[in-house]
Design a protein around this motif. Sequence first.
Motif, PDB file in Angstrom:
ATOM      1  N   GLY A 297       0.788  -1.235   0.000  1.00  0.00           N
ATOM      2  CA  GLY A 297       0.000   0.000   0.000  1.00  0.00           C
ATOM      3  C   GLY A 297       0.813   1.274   0.000  1.00  0.00           C
ATOM      4  N   GLU A 298       1.723   1.423   0.939  1.00  0.00           N
ATOM      5  CA  GLU A 298       2.488   2.666   1.033  1.00  0.00           C
ATOM      6  C   GLU A 298       3.400   2.862  -0.168  1.00  0.00           C
ATOM      7  N   SER A 299       3.451   4.103  -0.646  1.00  0.00           N
ATOM      8  CA  SER A 299       4.338   4.488  -1.756  1.00  0.00           C
ATOM      9  C   SER A 299       4.080   3.674  -3.016  1.00  0.00           C
ATOM     10  N   GLY A 300       2.879   3.126  -3.137  1.00  0.00           N
ATOM     11  CA  GLY A 300       2.540   2.350  -4.326  1.00  0.00           C
ATOM     12  C   GLY A 300       2.993   0.910  -4.286  1.00  0.00           C
ATOM     13  N   ARG A 301       3.351   0.399  -3.122  1.00  0.00           N
ATOM     14  CA  ARG A 301       3.789  -1.000  -3.027  1.00  0.00           C
ATOM     15  C   ARG A 301       2.618  -1.933  -3.313  1.00  0.00           C
ATOM     16  N   ASP A 302       2.876  -2.924  -4.166  1.00  0.00           N
ATOM     17  CA  ASP A 302       1.853  -3.899  -4.525  1.00  0.00           C
ATOM     18  C   ASP A 302       2.109  -5.215  -3.795  1.00  0.00           C
ATOM     19  N   PRO A 303       1.254  -6.224  -3.998  1.00  0.00           N
ATOM     20  CA  PRO A 303       1.475  -7.509  -3.320  1.00  0.00           C
ATOM     21  C   PRO A 303       2.832  -8.130  -3.613  1.00  0.00           C
ATOM     22  N   GLY A 304       3.407  -7.815  -4.774  1.00  0.00           N
ATOM     23  CA  GLY A 304       4.734  -8.318  -5.074  1.00  0.00           C
ATOM     24  C   GLY A 304       5.762  -7.826  -4.072  1.00  0.00           C
ATOM     25  N   CYS A 305       5.577  -6.610  -3.553  1.00  0.00           N
ATOM     26  CA  CYS A 305       6.487  -6.074  -2.534  1.00  0.00           C
ATOM     27  C   CYS A 305       6.370  -6.876  -1.241  1.00  0.00           C
ATOM     28  N   THR A 306       5.162  -7.257  -0.890  1.00  0.00           N
ATOM     29  CA  THR A 306       4.956  -8.067   0.311  1.00  0.00           C
ATOM     30  C   THR A 306       5.589  -9.449   0.123  1.00  0.00           C
ATOM     31  N   MET A 307       5.470 -10.010  -1.061  1.00  0.00           N
ATOM     32  CA  MET A 307       6.090 -11.303  -1.352  1.00  0.00           C
ATOM     33  C   MET A 307       7.610 -11.212  -1.210  1.00  0.00           C
ATOM     34  N   ARG A 308       8.199 -10.133  -1.740  1.00  0.00           N
ATOM     35  CA  ARG A 308       9.650  -9.945  -1.654  1.00  0.00           C
ATOM     36  C   ARG A 308      10.083  -9.748  -0.203  1.00  0.00           C
ATOM     37  N   THR A 309       9.253  -9.078   0.576  1.00  0.00           N
ATOM     38  CA  THR A 309       9.579  -8.839   1.986  1.00  0.00           C
ATOM     39  C   THR A 309       9.594 -10.147   2.766  1.00  0.00           C
ATOM     40  N   VAL A 310       8.647 -11.037   2.477  1.00  0.00           N
ATOM     41  CA  VAL A 310       8.611 -12.340   3.145  1.00  0.00           C
ATOM     42  C   VAL A 310       9.874 -13.127   2.822  1.00  0.00           C
ATOM     43  N   LYS A 311      10.252 -13.164   1.559  1.00  0.00           N
ATOM     44  CA  LYS A 311      11.454 -13.898   1.170  1.00  0.00           C
ATOM     45  C   LYS A 311      12.700 -13.293   1.810  1.00  0.00           C
ATOM     46  N   GLU A 312      12.778 -11.977   1.847  1.00  0.00           N
ATOM     47  CA  GLU A 312      13.939 -11.283   2.408  1.00  0.00           C
ATOM     48  C   GLU A 312      14.141 -11.622   3.872  1.00  0.00           C
ATOM     49  N   ASN A 313      13.050 -11.777   4.619  1.00  0.00           N
ATOM     50  CA  ASN A 313      13.153 -11.939   6.067  1.00  0.00           C
ATOM     51  C   ASN A 313      12.997 -13.373   6.575  1.00  0.00           C
ATOM     52  N   THR A 314      12.545 -14.279   5.711  1.00  0.00           N
ATOM     53  CA  THR A 314      12.387 -15.679   6.132  1.00  0.00           C
ATOM     54  C   THR A 314      13.223 -16.648   5.294  1.00  0.00           C
ATOM     55  N   GLY A 315      13.605 -16.237   4.107  1.00  0.00           N
ATOM     56  CA  GLY A 315      14.320 -17.133   3.208  1.00  0.00           C
ATOM     57  C   GLY A 315      13.400 -18.079   2.457  1.00  0.00           C
ATOM     58  N   ILE A 316      12.090 -17.977   2.666  1.00  0.00           N
ATOM     59  CA  ILE A 316      11.121 -18.856   2.018  1.00  0.00           C
ATOM     60  C   ILE A 316      10.675 -18.238   0.689  1.00  0.00           C
ATOM     61  N   GLU A 317      10.779 -19.020  -0.381  1.00  0.00           N
ATOM     62  CA  GLU A 317      10.325 -18.562  -1.688  1.00  0.00           C
ATOM     63  C   GLU A 317       8.798 -18.480  -1.687  1.00  0.00           C
ATOM     64  N   VAL A 318       8.265 -17.372  -2.190  1.00  0.00           N
ATOM     65  CA  VAL A 318       6.820 -17.210  -2.293  1.00  0.00           C
ATOM     66  C   VAL A 318       6.442 -17.287  -3.773  1.00  0.00           C
ATOM     67  N   ASP A 319       5.610 -18.244  -4.114  1.00  0.00           N
ATOM     68  CA  ASP A 319       5.278 -18.474  -5.525  1.00  0.00           C
ATOM     69  C   ASP A 319       4.121 -17.615  -6.016  1.00  0.00           C
ATOM     70  N   HIS A 320       3.084 -17.457  -5.176  1.00  0.00           N
ATOM     71  CA  HIS A 320       1.883 -16.752  -5.625  1.00  0.00           C
ATOM     72  C   HIS A 320       1.267 -15.984  -4.449  1.00  0.00           C
ATOM     73  N   PHE A 321       0.286 -15.145  -4.761  1.00  0.00           N
ATOM     74  CA  PHE A 321      -0.422 -14.442  -3.689  1.00  0.00           C
ATOM     75  C   PHE A 321      -1.916 -14.439  -3.974  1.00  0.00           C
ATOM     76  N   MET A 322      -2.701 -14.273  -2.903  1.00  0.00           N
ATOM     77  CA  MET A 322      -4.142 -14.057  -2.983  1.00  0.00           C
ATOM     78  C   MET A 322      -4.467 -12.930  -2.017  1.00  0.00           C
ATOM     79  N   MET A 323      -5.283 -12.004  -2.446  1.00  0.00           N
ATOM     80  CA  MET A 323      -5.581 -10.853  -1.584  1.00  0.00           C
ATOM     81  C   MET A 323      -7.073 -10.561  -1.608  1.00  0.00           C
ATOM     82  N   ALA A 324      -7.612 -10.186  -0.455  1.00  0.00           N
ATOM     83  CA  ALA A 324      -9.027  -9.863  -0.358  1.00  0.00           C
ATOM     84  C   ALA A 324      -9.248  -8.828   0.734  1.00  0.00           C
ATOM     85  N   ASP A 325     -10.473  -8.269   0.780  1.00  0.00           N
ATOM     86  CA  ASP A 325     -10.793  -7.244   1.758  1.00  0.00           C
ATOM     87  C   ASP A 325     -11.859  -7.733   2.738  1.00  0.00           C
ATOM     88  N   PHE A 326     -12.466  -6.778   3.465  1.00  0.00           N
ATOM     89  CA  PHE A 326     -13.431  -7.131   4.514  1.00  0.00           C
ATOM     90  C   PHE A 326     -14.634  -7.921   3.999  1.00  0.00           C
TER      91      PHE A 326
END
Length: 585
Positions: A244-273
């Motif tokens: 969300g911030e500064s235009g970050r998309d779900p791909g940024c969240t995927m990269r953040t997970v890999k950066e901090n856990t070492g786990i490769e993230v293949d895909h994402f699913m996103m939803a709201d309330f």
Amino acid sequence: MDAQRRGRGDQIDPADQWVLNPNTGEYELRLAPSAPQSPGPGTRGPAGGRTTPPRTTPPRTATSRTGTPRAGASRTDVPSQRRRRGAPEEPPPGRRGGRRPVQQKPKKARKMLVWTGGTMAFLLVGVGAAGYFYLQHLEGNVTTTDVGSAGASNFSKDEAFSILIIGTDKRTGEGNEGYGDKGSSGHADTTILLHVAEDRSNATALSIPRDLIVDIPDCPTKLEDGSEKIVPGQQGVRFNRSLGESGRDPGCTMRTVKENTGIEVDHFMMADFNAVKTLTTAVDGVEVCVEKPVNDKESKLVLPEGESTVEGEQALAFVRTRKSFGNSGDLDRIKVQQQFLGSLMRKMSSGDTLTSPSKLLKLAEAATKALTVDKAIGNVGTLKDIALELKKVPTKNITFTTVPVKDNPAETVKATVVLNESKAPQVFEMIKNDVSFTEVKKQQKKEKDAEAARLKGTKAPAAEVRVRILNGGAVAGSAQKTLQYLQVEEGVTKSENGGNAPAALARTTLEYAPGQADQARRLADIMGLSGAALKPGESVANSQGLPTMTLTLGRDFKGAGVKLNAPVEAPDVEKSTADKVKCAS
């Protein structure tokens, strides 16, 4: 619906339209054509007068799915199925002298429905949820986002896979004005990493606290005009800011997970309330349990002690409530969300859901409209494949747990958390290596048996073992330390340091040519390599030009002299499984 309604051409039950496609061998949904039809008896024509359509064939008696005539009902305008080209024409059912068509067995007739329900093996998050249902006419409901190299380019049915499920706090959808942060761009408010093992024996749903302090890497993002923008990374910030911030998309969240856990993230699913509200309503509610009565003025959740059924607004209130559980913090809310997910999964796999075509169709509408996914899985064929693979995992082996954390020592007033370095790395390694949190002992036996079978045979003397050592993800300097250990402590004098591997590996491997099997067994015995770590392949030439094996130290390498096949112990972390009922406290 009753027999009278089933006789209307414009209100055909979609559940009756599953027909076998002879080309694919699968059942497909064939909806009635939308071509103009003659108005039925008693309907008004263009001039307002009543019309009576001509009848060219006798009316057919409506029948039940077992072929039994339905009393008091007729079916005059539902087209019969077209016979395949070349097939002999059969007399219609019920006609004198004709044979009634053979009815399909319930199991086969409901083939599509069973796996459709199985898609919800796990696709709901705390403040947002998503479900996959393979219905071709609903594919257009799914929204996709291009995350570029952040994820996999396709989905493989033969490999382990990880899907990042994100629930945002963005106030989208009618009736959600009071939820989340006003004006939020959609942070990663609730995030779960679902990892499914390669053999589908187990899966782990790892919750990532939104207040976890992480490093967010630079993030290439695709803009609407097709151009690319690099969003600068940030050090030491909350995890939820990766979206969300500064235009970050779900791909940024995927990269953040890999950066901090070492786990490769293949895909994402996103939803709201809205996803929680619509999905729980579609299944007529989800059963939850609380140890004491709840009357939360902020979330508006009101529940008696014990078990209750929640749906819609009450279901959303349940997964959003903080003040009524634990110490009113986000970590305790995560536990409640995990309990809710387990209950939802049990409801989705229940016979009441799987055998109700109308309920499955409602679920399909609700789920696909609430979902945003990466482009690699945004088509109907891939959605079907994911559904089938998720269905293979037993609910008893789907483990819910949370990233091990501790209070941020840099804060006087505790508001954020940091990784617990004594536990988190082991959790990450178990997930990367497909180790089940529920069947550790069974996994150990399986690996031990495979190792014994692979290593059976003669072993060459240590002095005859030729090996080149590469660092493929281990701590810097590991290759040199291993070389010294092998030469000095184990007598593997024909070994040498080959530097860094071309790519990092999760697990240490030993590649050898067919004629080097006895050398490979000896080195495996020294290193504690499992049978799965031995990779028959080709040898390389060492500095003397002699054929040599290649040992690549992966991220699982524990240090020179430490055997890699040491027993795996499940870390001491809180966890639950999808098959168990647990009350929120």
